[in-house]
Design an enzyme around this catalytic site. Structure first.
Site, PDB file in Angstrom:
ATOM      1  CG  ASP A  14      -1.670   1.240   1.449  1.00 19.27           C
ATOM      2  OD1 ASP A  14      -2.402   1.623   0.523  1.00 19.27           O
ATOM      3  OD2 ASP A  14      -1.518   1.855   2.520  1.00 19.27           O
ATOM      4  CG  ASP A  16      -1.419   8.184   2.704  1.00 21.59           C
ATOM      5  OD1 ASP A  16      -0.399   8.568   3.310  1.00 21.59           O
ATOM      6  OD2 ASP A  16      -2.532   8.745   2.797  1.00 21.59           O
ATOM      7  CG  ASP A 157      -1.874   2.040   6.356  1.00 19.45           C
ATOM      8  OD1 ASP A 157      -2.277   1.675   5.226  1.00 19.45           O
ATOM      9  OD2 ASP A 157      -2.080   3.181   6.806  1.00 19.45           O
TER      10      ASP A 157
END
Length: 175
Positions: A14, A16, A157
């Site tokens: 991922d 960001d 995240d």
């Protein structure tokens, strides 16, 4: 390559919150998105940004909403902060990025932090017809890398990332 990734033929990150921290004022982005919907006569009372994204296709506003979001994400990517997981790159296996951010913002952030040469595939929210947690963006990233889902790892995240990996049949690791 670190031992953490040794069992995989590809690793997808991922963006960001995983490799970088985009400097985006998400409240301003949501306000602009709400304004877009309201100007077109849509009732958006109580809607959040991602709820509007889910409604954009039915409202016929997906391209306009994508432009509004990109206007916030891409400048935020240009001044993003590099996170510790970015230091894992380069890996000795094909590496990709699969993000809920637009592809332009992903590429801008990767360029800013000199990560572009280490990433073989980039799929953003606007790169394919669907977006996370639908599995298609992750599957498309792996297809671009030439690696089967069962031989890959997705690092992220958020719960959305974990759900995406599960739906795609890809191992997942939390940041």
């Amino acid at each position: 390559m670190t031992g953490d990734y040794a069992d995989y033929d590809a690793v997808v990150f991922d963006l960001d919150g995983t490799l970088v921290d985009l400097a985006v004022d998400w409240d301003a982005a949501a306000s602009d998105a709400i304004g877009l919907f309201e100007r077109q006569g849509h009732d958006v009372a109580g809607a959040d940004l991602w709820g509007l994204l889910e409604r954009a296709d039915d409202a016929g506003l997906r391209p306009e909403l994508e432009a509004v979001l990109a206007d916030h994400e891409t400048p935020g990517a240009a001044v993003s902060t590099r996170l510790p997981h970015a230091d894992h790159l380069p890996l000795s296996v094909p590496t990709g990025v699969c993000s809920l951010n637009c592809e332009a913002a992903c590429r801008t952030a990767l360029d800013r932090h000199d990560l572009t040469p280490h990433v073989g595939a980039v799929i953003g929210r606007d790169s394919v017809a669907t977006y996370k947690p639908d599995p298609e963006p992750l599957v498309a990233t792996l297809r671009d890398l030439g690696v089967a889902e069962e031989r890959a790892l997705f690092v992220g995240d958020s719960e959305r990332d974990a759900v995406t990996a599960r739906r795609a049949g890809v191992d997942f690791r939390w940041v």
